[in-house]
Design a protein around this motif. Sequence first.
Motif, PDB file in Angstrom:
ATOM      1  N   LEU A 151      -4.117 -32.023  -9.464  1.00  0.00           N
ATOM      2  CA  LEU A 151      -3.944 -32.520  -8.097  1.00  0.00           C
ATOM      3  C   LEU A 151      -3.168 -33.838  -8.090  1.00  0.00           C
ATOM      4  N   ALA A 152      -3.471 -34.713  -9.044  1.00  0.00           N
ATOM      5  CA  ALA A 152      -2.772 -35.998  -9.102  1.00  0.00           C
ATOM      6  C   ALA A 152      -1.274 -35.809  -9.330  1.00  0.00           C
ATOM      7  N   SER A 153      -0.921 -34.906 -10.252  1.00  0.00           N
ATOM      8  CA  SER A 153       0.502 -34.673 -10.524  1.00  0.00           C
ATOM      9  C   SER A 153       1.191 -34.033  -9.323  1.00  0.00           C
ATOM     10  N   LYS A 154       0.467 -33.162  -8.605  1.00  0.00           N
ATOM     11  CA  LYS A 154       1.033 -32.575  -7.387  1.00  0.00           C
ATOM     12  C   LYS A 154       1.275 -33.658  -6.342  1.00  0.00           C
ATOM     13  N   LEU A 155       0.342 -34.558  -6.178  1.00  0.00           N
ATOM     14  CA  LEU A 155       0.515 -35.652  -5.219  1.00  0.00           C
ATOM     15  C   LEU A 155       1.725 -36.508  -5.598  1.00  0.00           C
ATOM     16  N   TYR A 156       1.866 -36.775  -6.880  1.00  0.00           N
ATOM     17  CA  TYR A 156       2.971 -37.604  -7.347  1.00  0.00           C
ATOM     18  C   TYR A 156       4.326 -37.010  -6.965  1.00  0.00           C
ATOM     19  N   ALA A 157       4.397 -35.666  -6.930  1.00  0.00           N
ATOM     20  CA  ALA A 157       5.674 -34.989  -6.671  1.00  0.00           C
ATOM     21  C   ALA A 157       6.106 -35.066  -5.209  1.00  0.00           C
ATOM     22  N   PHE A 158       5.194 -35.415  -4.305  1.00  0.00           N
ATOM     23  CA  PHE A 158       5.486 -35.308  -2.875  1.00  0.00           C
ATOM     24  C   PHE A 158       6.688 -36.149  -2.417  1.00  0.00           C
ATOM     25  N   PRO A 159       6.765 -37.445  -2.716  1.00  0.00           N
ATOM     26  CA  PRO A 159       7.910 -38.230  -2.212  1.00  0.00           C
ATOM     27  C   PRO A 159       9.264 -37.700  -2.658  1.00  0.00           C
ATOM     28  N   GLU A 160       9.362 -37.303  -3.926  1.00  0.00           N
ATOM     29  CA  GLU A 160      10.635 -36.781  -4.413  1.00  0.00           C
ATOM     30  C   GLU A 160      10.967 -35.437  -3.772  1.00  0.00           C
ATOM     31  N   LEU A 161       9.933 -34.639  -3.489  1.00  0.00           N
ATOM     32  CA  LEU A 161      10.179 -33.354  -2.850  1.00  0.00           C
ATOM     33  C   LEU A 161      10.641 -33.545  -1.405  1.00  0.00           C
ATOM     34  N   VAL A 162      10.076 -34.529  -0.729  1.00  0.00           N
ATOM     35  CA  VAL A 162      10.538 -34.851   0.627  1.00  0.00           C
ATOM     36  C   VAL A 162      12.023 -35.207   0.592  1.00  0.00           C
ATOM     37  N   LYS A 163      12.389 -36.024  -0.374  1.00  0.00           N
ATOM     38  CA  LYS A 163      13.786 -36.424  -0.519  1.00  0.00           C
ATOM     39  C   LYS A 163      14.684 -35.220  -0.771  1.00  0.00           C
ATOM     40  N   LEU A 164      14.248 -34.325  -1.660  1.00  0.00           N
ATOM     41  CA  LEU A 164      15.038 -33.133  -1.982  1.00  0.00           C
ATOM     42  C   LEU A 164      15.145 -32.210  -0.767  1.00  0.00           C
ATOM     43  N   ALA A 165      14.033 -31.994  -0.068  1.00  0.00           N
ATOM     44  CA  ALA A 165      14.048 -31.114   1.102  1.00  0.00           C
ATOM     45  C   ALA A 165      14.954 -31.673   2.186  1.00  0.00           C
ATOM     46  N   ALA A 166      14.968 -32.995   2.346  1.00  0.00           N
ATOM     47  CA  ALA A 166      15.846 -33.624   3.342  1.00  0.00           C
ATOM     48  C   ALA A 166      17.305 -33.485   2.932  1.00  0.00           C
ATOM     49  N   GLU A 167      17.587 -33.678   1.654  1.00  0.00           N
ATOM     50  CA  GLU A 167      18.972 -33.586   1.172  1.00  0.00           C
ATOM     51  C   GLU A 167      19.515 -32.167   1.282  1.00  0.00           C
ATOM     52  N   THR A 168      18.652 -31.175   1.107  1.00  0.00           N
ATOM     53  CA  THR A 168      19.090 -29.779   1.125  1.00  0.00           C
ATOM     54  C   THR A 168      18.807 -29.101   2.462  1.00  0.00           C
ATOM     55  N   TYR A 169      18.225 -29.839   3.404  1.00  0.00           N
ATOM     56  CA  TYR A 169      17.886 -29.299   4.731  1.00  0.00           C
ATOM     57  C   TYR A 169      17.057 -28.019   4.593  1.00  0.00           C
ATOM     58  N   ASP A 170      16.022 -28.088   3.776  1.00  0.00           N
ATOM     59  CA  ASP A 170      15.219 -26.895   3.488  1.00  0.00           C
ATOM     60  C   ASP A 170      13.730 -27.189   3.649  1.00  0.00           C
ATOM     61  N   PRO A 171      13.193 -27.053   4.860  1.00  0.00           N
ATOM     62  CA  PRO A 171      11.761 -27.309   5.082  1.00  0.00           C
ATOM     63  C   PRO A 171      10.846 -26.335   4.345  1.00  0.00           C
ATOM     64  N   SER A 172      11.365 -25.190   3.916  1.00  0.00           N
ATOM     65  CA  SER A 172      10.507 -24.236   3.208  1.00  0.00           C
ATOM     66  C   SER A 172       9.960 -24.852   1.922  1.00  0.00           C
ATOM     67  N   LEU A 173      10.672 -25.823   1.341  1.00  0.00           N
ATOM     68  CA  LEU A 173      10.178 -26.500   0.142  1.00  0.00           C
ATOM     69  C   LEU A 173       8.876 -27.224   0.433  1.00  0.00           C
ATOM     70  N   ILE A 174       8.789 -27.836   1.603  1.00  0.00           N
ATOM     71  CA  ILE A 174       7.569 -28.555   1.984  1.00  0.00           C
ATOM     72  C   ILE A 174       6.454 -27.568   2.308  1.00  0.00           C
ATOM     73  N   ALA A 175       6.791 -26.475   2.966  1.00  0.00           N
ATOM     74  CA  ALA A 175       5.781 -25.463   3.287  1.00  0.00           C
ATOM     75  C   ALA A 175       5.125 -24.946   2.011  1.00  0.00           C
ATOM     76  N   MET A 176       5.931 -24.603   1.024  1.00  0.00           N
ATOM     77  CA  MET A 176       5.377 -24.058  -0.207  1.00  0.00           C
ATOM     78  C   MET A 176       4.669 -25.139  -1.021  1.00  0.00           C
ATOM     79  N   TYR A 177       5.122 -26.376  -0.905  1.00  0.00           N
ATOM     80  CA  TYR A 177       4.400 -27.478  -1.557  1.00  0.00           C
ATOM     81  C   TYR A 177       3.004 -27.618  -0.962  1.00  0.00           C
ATOM     82  N   CYS A 178       2.916 -27.595   0.369  1.00  0.00           N
ATOM     83  CA  CYS A 178       1.616 -27.718   1.026  1.00  0.00           C
ATOM     84  C   CYS A 178       0.687 -26.583   0.618  1.00  0.00           C
TER      85      CYS A 178
END
Length: 617
Positions: free
Chosen positions: A536-563
Motif C-alpha cells: 500500500l505504501a509503494s502504491k501511495l508513493y506512485a500517485f503524484p507521478e501517475l497524476v503527472k503522467l495522466a495529465a501529460e498523456t491526457y489519459d484519465p483511465s490511468l487514474i481510474a485503474m490506479y484507484c
Amino acid sequence: MKHTLTDLLTDAVRTALTELYGADAQNQEITLQTTRREFEGEFTVVTFPLTRLAKKKPDVIARELGEYLKGNVSEVADFNVIKGFLNLVVADAYWKDFVLAAPQSGDFGQAPANGEKVIVEFASPNTNKPLHLGHIRNILLGWSTSQLLQKAGYDVKNVQIINDRGIAICKSMLAWQKFSDGATPASTGSKPDHFVGEYYVLFETKFREEYLAWQQSEEGKTFFKKSAKEGLSAEKFFASYKPKYFNEYSKLGAEAKEMLLDWEAGDAQVVALWKKMNGWVYEGFAATYTALGVHFDKLYYESNTYKLGKDMVELGIEKNVFRTRDDGSVYADLTDAKLSEKTLMRGDGTSIYITQDLGTARLRYDDFGATRMIYVVGDEQNHHFATLFELLKRLEEPYAKGLYHLSYGMVDLPTGRMKSREGTVVDADDLIKEVIHEAGLASADRAATEGLSPQEQREIVRQIGMAALKFHIIKVGPQKRMIFDPKESVDMQGQTGPYVQNAYVRTQAVWRKAGSDVDVSTAADYVDLAAAERDLASKLYAFPELVKLAAETYDPSLIAMYCYDLAKGLHKFWHDHSILSAETPAAVAFRLQLCRAVGHTLKGGMNLLGIDVPPRM
C-alpha cells in the motif's frame, strides 16, 4: 534527502558507478522501473545499458551495484538480481516515514502552480437533440482531463462551442412549427431538451413518409426504376440518394432550407422561434451538466462565431500561406504535410466550418491567453483537427504548438451504432436515472446507512450510481472504441466505481470505530511493516507521478485503474490484517494512519474523475 525517492536512487546509482568502476557517470542515463509483482522489491535498475561503462556483464553489475547501495544508502534494505535486473527493496523506515507524512494531507499529489494556462473544450453539443451516451463519454473525458491538468499545476479553463445553427436545427424548428399545435415543454411535462429532440426525430419520420409517398408517384417510380436496375433495394436507395432527394425533390427539405436562409437573413419570426427553442434546449442541457457534476468557464456559440476567421484567411493570403483560385475561392496546399488541399473560403466569399475554427482559436487566445488548447472530439474528426492545427502553425499563431486533439473512440451499443435521427440512442438523462435506480436496489438491504436522514440516504445512492456510470466509461482508454452495455455498467461488483468507493468507506468506518482515544503519535514507533503495508505504501508513493503522467498523456483511465488497484490493495489488507486489534499500540496507530492515507488518495483520485466518495454505503 532528495525531492523524491526515485531521484535519490537514481543519483545513488550514478555515484556507485563512479566509485565502483572509476567512470564519470553523472550524465549516464539510468533506467529505473517499478518492480514486477512476482519479484521482491519496489524499484528495478536495468543494468544492460551500463555494460559499456562498467565493462562487465549485466548480472555482475547488478550484484555489485546492489551490494554498494545496500551498504551505503539507508533507504535500500536489500536487493535481488534476476537476469541482469537489479530489484531494490526499500527500507521499512522509509515507507513508514512516507506514510506518516505526505499522504496524510488532502492535497496529496497536487503540483505547484506552473503559471501555464490551458483551455479544454468538451461537450459542444447540437441544439437539435438532448445529450446522449456519446456525449457522456466526451463530457467525462473532458472534465477529468481538466481536473488532471489542474492537479498537475495548470490554470485550466473549460469551454464548449454550442452548435446552435444550421440545417439540423432548422429541421427541429420546422417540425415544431408544422406539427406541435403550440405544445411546449411546460404543457407536456417534458424535459426541455428532450422536447426539442422529439421534433428532430419527428422531422425524420415525416421526411421518410414523404419519401415513401414520392416513391409511388410517377416521378419517383421513374427515378426508382433506374436505380432498381442498379440492384439497389428501397432502403439502400434511400440511404444512397437521401441528400439528392432532400435537396431536389423533398418539400420538407425545401422548407427547412428556406428557414435556414431566413435565419441567416435575420427574419424576425424565424429568429424568435430559434431563440425560443434553443432556450428550451439550454435549460435542459444545464440540468444534465449539473447531474454529471460539470461546469464551464465560458460558452461559445456557433451563431456568433461562424463568421470568424475571414481576417485570418486574409492574413494567410498576405503571408503567401494561402492561395486564391480563378473562381475566387481561397485554399491551402497542405500536401507537403501529408494532408489534402483545403478550401478555406468559397468563391462567393462565404466561410466554411474550418474557417470558423480558425477564428474561434484566435478568439479564445484573446480571451484567456492560453498557450495550450485541448479539443475533446471523437476520432471521426482526426483529419479535420490535423488540418486545423497545420493551418494555425503556418499562420504562426502563438499558441499553435500547444494544440492537441484528444481523440476518442465512439461508443456503440451491443445492437450496433446509435442513430439520433432514428431515436436509437441511449439518452443521458435516462441512463443517469437507471444507474441511480440500480444503485438503490443494490443498497436496499444494507444497514450501514441506518440513522441517516432519507435525504442523506438518497444522496449516497446517487453517488454510488454515478460512480458506477462514470468509472465504467472512464476506465476505458480514450483511443479505444467501446461497446456500452447498460446492464454491465450498473454492476456493483468487480472493476467498478462502487468497489473503489467501498474501499474508501472502510477507511472512514475504521476511524469512526476507533474514536478519539487512539494516540496516533505512537505510529512513529512501528518497526516491521507487513508485506501488504509495504504494498500500500509503494502504491501511495506512485500517485503524484501517475497524476503527472495522466495529465501529460491526457489519459484519465490511468487514474481510474490506479484507484481500482489501490482499492484492491486496501481490501486485501483489510481481509488479512487486524487494525484496531493489532498486536501493539504502535501497529494500531500506524495502520489507522495508513488507512487515512489510502482514504485521502482514493478520494483525491476519484474526484479527479468527477466521482464522489460517500462516507457510508
